[in-house]
Design an enzyme around this catalytic site. Sequence first.
Site, PDB file in Angstrom:
ATOM      1  N   GLU A 248       0.859  -1.317  -0.140  1.00 15.15           N
ATOM      2  CA  GLU A 248       0.128  -0.028  -0.059  1.00 15.15           C
ATOM      3  C   GLU A 248       0.797   1.221   0.119  1.00 15.15           C
ATOM      4  O   GLU A 248       1.922   1.009   0.539  1.00 15.15           O
ATOM      5  CB  GLU A 248      -0.925  -0.224   1.193  1.00 15.15           C
ATOM      6  CG  GLU A 248      -1.974  -0.928   1.334  1.00 15.15           C
ATOM      7  CD  GLU A 248      -2.805  -1.115   2.487  1.00 15.15           C
ATOM      8  OE1 GLU A 248      -2.563  -0.177   3.255  1.00 15.15           O
ATOM      9  OE2 GLU A 248      -3.554  -2.086   2.560  1.00 15.15           O
ATOM     10  N   LYS A 250       2.559   4.372   1.333  1.00 14.74           N
ATOM     11  CA  LYS A 250       2.779   5.116   2.668  1.00 14.74           C
ATOM     12  C   LYS A 250       2.507   6.400   2.909  1.00 14.74           C
ATOM     13  O   LYS A 250       3.089   7.227   2.226  1.00 14.74           O
ATOM     14  CB  LYS A 250       4.176   4.621   3.220  1.00 14.74           C
ATOM     15  CG  LYS A 250       4.261   5.113   4.822  1.00 14.74           C
ATOM     16  CD  LYS A 250       5.557   4.760   5.165  1.00 14.74           C
ATOM     17  CE  LYS A 250       5.679   4.643   6.596  1.00 14.74           C
ATOM     18  NZ  LYS A 250       5.463   6.225   7.193  1.00 14.74           N
ATOM     19  N   ARG A 255      -1.988   9.995  11.381  1.00 14.86           N
ATOM     20  CA  ARG A 255      -2.443   8.880  11.666  1.00 14.86           C
ATOM     21  C   ARG A 255      -3.898   9.038  12.679  1.00 14.86           C
ATOM     22  O   ARG A 255      -3.629   9.700  13.474  1.00 14.86           O
ATOM     23  CB  ARG A 255      -1.640   7.708  12.413  1.00 14.86           C
ATOM     24  CG  ARG A 255      -2.189   6.549  12.519  1.00 14.86           C
ATOM     25  CD  ARG A 255      -1.399   5.508  13.042  1.00 14.86           C
ATOM     26  NE  ARG A 255      -2.001   4.102  12.999  1.00 14.86           N
ATOM     27  CZ  ARG A 255      -1.144   2.739  13.393  1.00 14.86           C
ATOM     28  NH1 ARG A 255       0.014   2.974  13.303  1.00 14.86           N
ATOM     29  NH2 ARG A 255      -1.594   1.816  13.201  1.00 14.86           N
ATOM     30  N   ARG A 270      -2.250   9.084  17.026  1.00 15.70           N
ATOM     31  CA  ARG A 270      -1.562   8.082  17.342  1.00 15.70           C
ATOM     32  C   ARG A 270      -1.158   7.948  18.994  1.00 15.70           C
ATOM     33  O   ARG A 270      -1.085   6.689  19.182  1.00 15.70           O
ATOM     34  CB  ARG A 270      -0.387   8.304  16.370  1.00 15.70           C
ATOM     35  CG  ARG A 270       0.637   7.074  16.236  1.00 15.70           C
ATOM     36  CD  ARG A 270       1.956   7.577  15.762  1.00 15.70           C
ATOM     37  NE  ARG A 270       2.932   6.870  16.200  1.00 15.70           N
ATOM     38  CZ  ARG A 270       3.637   6.003  15.338  1.00 15.70           C
ATOM     39  NH1 ARG A 270       3.350   6.022  14.109  1.00 15.70           N
ATOM     40  NH2 ARG A 270       4.550   5.177  15.730  1.00 15.70           N
ATOM     41  N   LYS A 421       7.448  -1.628   6.300  1.00 15.20           N
ATOM     42  CA  LYS A 421       7.678  -0.317   5.409  1.00 15.20           C
ATOM     43  C   LYS A 421       9.027  -0.504   4.714  1.00 15.20           C
ATOM     44  O   LYS A 421       9.891  -0.916   5.036  1.00 15.20           O
ATOM     45  CB  LYS A 421       7.647   0.835   6.361  1.00 15.20           C
ATOM     46  CG  LYS A 421       8.573   0.806   7.581  1.00 15.20           C
ATOM     47  CD  LYS A 421       8.320   2.213   8.391  1.00 15.20           C
ATOM     48  CE  LYS A 421       9.193   1.986   9.840  1.00 15.20           C
ATOM     49  NZ  LYS A 421       9.007   3.066  10.577  1.00 15.20           N
TER      50      LYS A 421
HETATM   51  P1  AMP Z   1       6.258   4.964  10.685  1.00 11.31           P
HETATM   52  O1  AMP Z   1       5.771   6.105  11.427  1.00 11.31           O
HETATM   53  O2  AMP Z   1       7.505   5.433   9.734  1.00 11.31           O
HETATM   54  O3  AMP Z   1       6.906   3.796  11.516  1.00 11.31           O
HETATM   55  O4  AMP Z   1       5.475   4.257   9.438  1.00 11.31           O
HETATM   56  C1  AMP Z   1       4.315   3.829  10.045  1.00 11.31           C
HETATM   57  C2  AMP Z   1       3.148   4.776  10.157  1.00 11.31           C
HETATM   58  O5  AMP Z   1       2.822   4.850   8.403  1.00 11.31           O
HETATM   59  C3  AMP Z   1       1.672   4.275  10.715  1.00 11.31           C
HETATM   60  O6  AMP Z   1       1.978   4.772  12.000  1.00 11.31           O
HETATM   61  C4  AMP Z   1       0.722   5.068   9.668  1.00 11.31           C
HETATM   62  O7  AMP Z   1       0.657   6.370  10.509  1.00 11.31           O
HETATM   63  C5  AMP Z   1       1.551   5.451   8.237  1.00 11.31           C
HETATM   64  N1  AMP Z   1       0.812   4.897   7.279  1.00 11.31           N
HETATM   65  C6  AMP Z   1       0.645   5.579   6.251  1.00 11.31           C
HETATM   66  N2  AMP Z   1       0.256   5.042   5.167  1.00 11.31           N
HETATM   67  C7  AMP Z   1      -0.287   3.782   5.840  1.00 11.31           C
HETATM   68  C8  AMP Z   1      -0.809   2.566   5.325  1.00 11.31           C
HETATM   69  N3  AMP Z   1      -1.231   2.263   3.981  1.00 11.31           N
HETATM   70  N4  AMP Z   1      -0.870   1.587   6.081  1.00 11.31           N
HETATM   71  C9  AMP Z   1      -0.375   1.585   7.481  1.00 11.31           C
HETATM   72  N5  AMP Z   1       0.289   2.692   7.915  1.00 11.31           N
HETATM   73  C10 AMP Z   1       0.380   3.816   7.262  1.00 11.31           C
END
Ligand code: AMP
Length: 583
Positions: A248, A250, A255, A270, A421
Site C-alpha cells: 500500500e 505510505k 494517523r 496515534r 515499511k
Molecule cells: P512509521 O511512522 O515510519 O513507523 O510508519 C508507520 C506509519 O505509517 C503508521 O503509523 C501510519 O501512520 C503511516 N501509514 C501511512 N500509510 C499507511 C498505510 N497504508 N498503512 C499503514 N500505515 C500507514
Amino acid sequence: MRFSKLAAAYEKIEATSGRIEMSELLGRVFKQAEPEEAKRVVYLTQGKVAPPYEGIEVGMGEKFVEQAISIATGYSRKEVENAYRASGDLGKVAEKFVNERKQSGLASEELSVERVFNVLRKIAITSGAGSQSSKVKALAELLNSASPVEAKFIVRFPLSKLRLGVGDPTIIDALSMARKGDKSARKEIERAYNLCSDLGSVAESYLSDERLIRDVRVRVFSPIRPALAERLPSAEEILKKLGRCVVEAKYDGFRMQVHKSGERVEIFSRKLERMTPMFPEIVEGIKRQVGAEEAILEGEALAFNSATGQYFPFQMTIQRKRKHGVKEMAEKYPLHLFVFDLLYADGKDYTKIAYAERKKKLKEVLKRGERISIAEGREVSKPSQLEAYFEEALEKGLEGVIAKDLKAPYVAGAREFAWIKLKRSYRGELSDSVDLVIVGYYLGKGARAEFEFGGLLCAVLDENEDRLKTVARIGSGFSEEEMRELKGALDKIKLKERPKKLDALVEPDVWVEPKYVITVAADEITRSPMHTCGKSGEEPGYALRFPRMVQSIRRDKGMEDATTVYEILKMYDQQRRISWSNR
Ligand code: AMP
C-alpha cells in the site's frame, strides 16, 4: 489505602533504576490495594487521573504551585521561589518546607490514595473564571495534611514531573508480580491493555478476578493501541518474509483512529488523544460515508487535491495542529482520509481476523465519497512488482510503501511483521529515519551563540529495560525558527540532573525532561563507546553517523513511540547485509 504507603514506595522507586526492583516495589503496593485503589495507583503512577484518551490533565503552572506551598507552610512566596531556583525541583521544596512548616494545618488528617486522587482529579477538571484560585486552594489543603515525603510527590503531579522513571511495561510487570509473584501474566495483561488503552481499568479487573481481563473486548470510543510497522531493506526480503502480499501507499499525514456510533464520531491520534474538534470535515465525511451503525477505522489524513490527484506536502497538513482557525483551514485545505484498516463493525471485533478479510469488509462498509477513500494498494507476488509499485508511489510524492501480510490479524500495540515499511533511501543514507527522544541540549557557539542553542542529545527506548539510551548528538538540520522553537520548549522542561530514566555516558550542557520526539535521518549506524544504545558490558554501544533533524518536535508522537534499541540493532544488521551484498 494510605497515601503514605504509596509515597514510601515512590520514594524507594525514585532511588533505584532497576526495572525488576521497581516492579517489585510497585507490585507490593498493588498487592495491598483494593482493586479500585489499584486503578487509581496506576493512573497516578502514569502521572494522570484518567486514561490518556480522556484528555484530562492535572496541569498547573509553577507559580500557582508555589502559591499553594506558601499557603500550606507559612513561608513567603519569595522564600518558596528562591528555594525552587536553588534546587530546580518544587517537589523537594515542598518536602523541605512541609518538614519545617511555620504553621501547622488546622484540619490535618491522614491522607488516603482516594482523597489525593479525588482532589487531583477535581483540580484537573475545574475550569472557567476563578478556577485558578480554587485549584491553588485545593492543592494547599492537600499539602496541609501531607507529610514531607507525601508533599514531594503531591506537588509533582500537577507539574507533570513525577520523575519515577516508571513506564507502562513496568506497571504491567508489577501487576503480574502482585498476583503471580512473577512476570508470567505479562502477555495477558498487555493484550487487554492494547485493546482498551486503559491500564487503570485493566488493573482493577485483573486484581479483582484475573479471568476478567480475558474478556476485555474492543469497544467503540475506547481507542485501540495502534499496530506498528517493521522495517526490511528490500523488496526481496519483504517477499521472502510474507510471500504473496499487498503493498500500500505510505501516506505522510496524521494517523487517526476513527470511532463511530450512530451520529457520534470521535477521532483519536496515534498517541490516543482525542482530536475530534480539529477535524470537522473528517467527522462529516465519516457520517456520510461509513455505512455501519458502529465502526472503528484507521487511516492517515492529509491535504490532498482530489482534482489533480496531488498530495500536498506534510507542512500543509501539519498546519492543522494549530488550535485556531480550524474552520477556515478545513474549508481552504480540507484533509482527505485514506483508510487502511477496519478494526470493528457492528458488534464484530475484526482485530482477530486476517487482513484480507478486514479489507473486504472495509470495502463493503465504506461508501464512495469525496472525503474518505480506501488506501491504494496492489497485490504482489514478485520483488519486481513490489519495486514497480514503490517507484510509482515515490513519483506521486509519497514517502514509500507498506507491505501487509494478508493472513495476519491486527496486532494492537505491537511492532510485528504484519506490516513492513519500505522507504526511499539514497546511496549512503540509512534506509529510514528514526524517531528520537530529546534528553538534553548543547549551548551554541559561533553563529549559533545568539540562540544559545547548539544541538541536541537524543535517545532511543530500551523496551526490555524500560529505559532510555543515548544514540546521537545532533548538530544539524535546524532552521533558525526551529532552533528558537526547540530552545523555548526545552527551557520549560530543564532538569538539574540526568533524567531518571536515562543511561548516558555523555553530558549535554542542559538536561531536559524526556518528553519531545523528533525525526532524524543519518548516514549509517556505527559502533560507538560514547553511547549507551545497545551497549553491554565492555562492548561499545551503537550511534547514528552524521545525524540531522528532519522533523522538529512531533506533537503526534510521545516517548513510547520513539525508535527502540531493538530497531537500531536490526537496522545495523540490515545495513551490513546490504553493504555485503553490494560488494
Ligand atoms: P512509521 O511512522 O515510519 O513507523 O510508519 C508507520 C506509519 O505509517 C503508521 O503509523 C501510519 O501512520 C503511516 N501509514 C501511512 N500509510 C499507511 C498505510 N497504508 N498503512 C499503514 N500505515 C500507514
